[in-house]
Design a protein around this motif. Structure first.
Motif, mmCIF file in Angstrom:
data_model
loop_
_atom_site.group_PDB
_atom_site.id
_atom_site.type_symbol
_atom_site.label_atom_id
_atom_site.label_comp_id
_atom_site.label_asym_id
_atom_site.label_seq_id
_atom_site.Cartn_x
_atom_site.Cartn_y
_atom_site.Cartn_z
ATOM 1 N N LEU A 133 12.743 93.466 86.336
ATOM 2 C CA LEU A 133 11.870 92.793 85.382
ATOM 3 C C LEU A 133 12.309 93.049 83.948
ATOM 4 O O LEU A 133 12.857 94.107 83.631
ATOM 5 C CB LEU A 133 10.421 93.278 85.543
ATOM 6 N N VAL A 134 12.054 92.071 83.090
ATOM 7 C CA VAL A 134 12.221 92.256 81.656
ATOM 8 C C VAL A 134 11.166 91.389 80.969
ATOM 9 O O VAL A 134 10.830 90.301 81.453
ATOM 10 C CB VAL A 134 13.641 91.873 81.183
ATOM 11 N N VAL A 135 10.627 91.891 79.881
ATOM 12 C CA VAL A 135 9.587 91.177 79.142
ATOM 13 C C VAL A 135 10.087 90.883 77.737
ATOM 14 O O VAL A 135 10.749 91.726 77.117
ATOM 15 C CB VAL A 135 8.292 92.016 79.068
ATOM 16 N N VAL A 136 9.791 89.688 77.256
ATOM 17 C CA VAL A 136 10.116 89.331 75.872
ATOM 18 C C VAL A 136 8.829 89.366 75.055
ATOM 19 O O VAL A 136 7.881 88.622 75.334
ATOM 20 C CB VAL A 136 10.753 87.931 75.788
ATOM 21 N N GLU A 137 8.785 90.244 74.085
ATOM 22 C CA GLU A 137 7.622 90.393 73.209
ATOM 23 C C GLU A 137 8.114 90.833 71.836
ATOM 24 O O GLU A 137 8.757 91.867 71.704
ATOM 25 C CB GLU A 137 6.642 91.429 73.784
ATOM 26 N N LYS A 138 7.806 90.046 70.817
ATOM 27 C CA LYS A 138 8.342 90.309 69.472
ATOM 28 C C LYS A 138 7.508 91.294 68.676
ATOM 29 O O LYS A 138 7.988 91.847 67.682
ATOM 30 C CB LYS A 138 8.475 88.989 68.710
ATOM 31 N N ARG A 139 6.259 91.524 69.085
ATOM 32 C CA ARG A 139 5.418 92.489 68.369
ATOM 33 C C ARG A 139 5.741 93.903 68.854
ATOM 34 O O ARG A 139 5.543 94.221 70.019
ATOM 35 C CB ARG A 139 3.937 92.176 68.595
ATOM 36 N N ALA A 140 6.227 94.743 67.960
ATOM 37 C CA ALA A 140 6.697 96.081 68.327
ATOM 38 C C ALA A 140 5.601 96.928 68.967
ATOM 39 O O ALA A 140 5.832 97.627 69.959
ATOM 40 C CB ALA A 140 7.256 96.792 67.093
#
Length: 266
Positions: free
Chosen positions: A31-38
């Motif tokens: 799995l990998v998640v893309v999330e721009k909020r640190a």
């Protein structure tokens, strides 16, 4: 070896799917998640132990990419993602109203696209998802998309032309039932019940009724008639609901939801 899955978008539904996949046995390496909020990224890493990145294009390294984003964000996300995609990959879109044709026009030819309409009971593994294949979506792709959504509930396959109706019934449907629960609770309080008692009575009644519908397989009208004695309390209540146009109101509401889904897709 399990296929690697990327989840683009870590809002409520994105996290719901991530949580379901982890519970279903998908490991951090899958799995990998893309999330721009640190801050949000750190929260997800701590909670699920999965890698979180801020680069949308990085999701293209996965075999399957789940696009769990708002419809208005789809074009921008695809602009970032498309250059790194390759033929045979699977994109699963959970954005209301967005057609497979819209996505296919913005990604390389041969990328398989499946459109899914989920709903929020996926939060408790009782979701209902309807899935439709795009032009290059083969049975193997469809099976993978169905397996992913099955981690948080039930899945049905429908022609894409029916997705707006699905959105109106199951996608938006939980809100209608929450409104019914709210109305029943408020009415109970008005009739003199303590709010906690009214809440428990309404919620358990909705849960028990839904369980009966699923376990018996009976038509709702049959079960309704079993509760309705001639000249009784239920008959009096149902007559009042019919006098207020309950069925017509539901039809008009679902038509409005369907039409809004079409607008989002345009």
């Amino acid at each position: 070896m399990a296929k690697r899955t990327a989840v683009v978008g870590a809002g409520v539904m994105g996290e719901t799917l991530l949580s379901g996949l982890v519970r279903a046995g998908r490991g951090a390496d899958d799995l990998v998640v893309v999330e721009k909020r640190a801050e949000r990224a750190a929260e997800l890493t701590d909670k699920y132990g999965v890698p979180v990145v801020d680069d949308v294009a990085a999701a293209a390294a996965a075999d399957t990419v789940l696009l769990v984003i708002k419809p208005q964000d789809m074009a921008g996300v695809l602009d970032e993602l498309a250059p790194a995609l390759r033929s045979g990959q699977l994109l699963v879109s959970l954005a209301a109203g967005i057609t497979t044709a819209f996505i296919e026009s913005r990604v390389p030819e041969g990328v398989a696209v499946a459109r899914v309409m989920p709903n929020t009971p996926a939060l408790v593994d009782e979701g209902m998802a309807a899935i439709s294949p795009g032009t290059w979506c083969e049975e193997s792709h469809l099976a993978e998309a169905s397996a992913l959504m099955s981690a948080v509930g039930k899945v049905v396959e429908v022609p894409e032309k029916q997705q707006d109706a699905v959105t109106a019934i199951s996608g938006s449907g939980p809100a209608y039932l929450f409104l019914v629960a709210e109305a029943m609770i408020e009415a109970g309080v008005h009739l003199g019940l303590p709010r906690p008692v009214a809440h428990e009575l309404a919620v358990q009644t909705l849960l028990g009724s839904a369980t009966m519908l699923r376990s018996t397989g009976e038509h709702p009208a049959v079960l309704r008639e079993q509760v309705t004695s001639p000249g009784g309390t239920t008959a009096a209540a149902l007559r009042t609901l019919e006098d207020h146009g309950l069925r017509a109101a539901f039809l008009a509401a679902l038509e409005a939801a369907r039409d809004r889904s079409r607008e989002l897709g345009s």
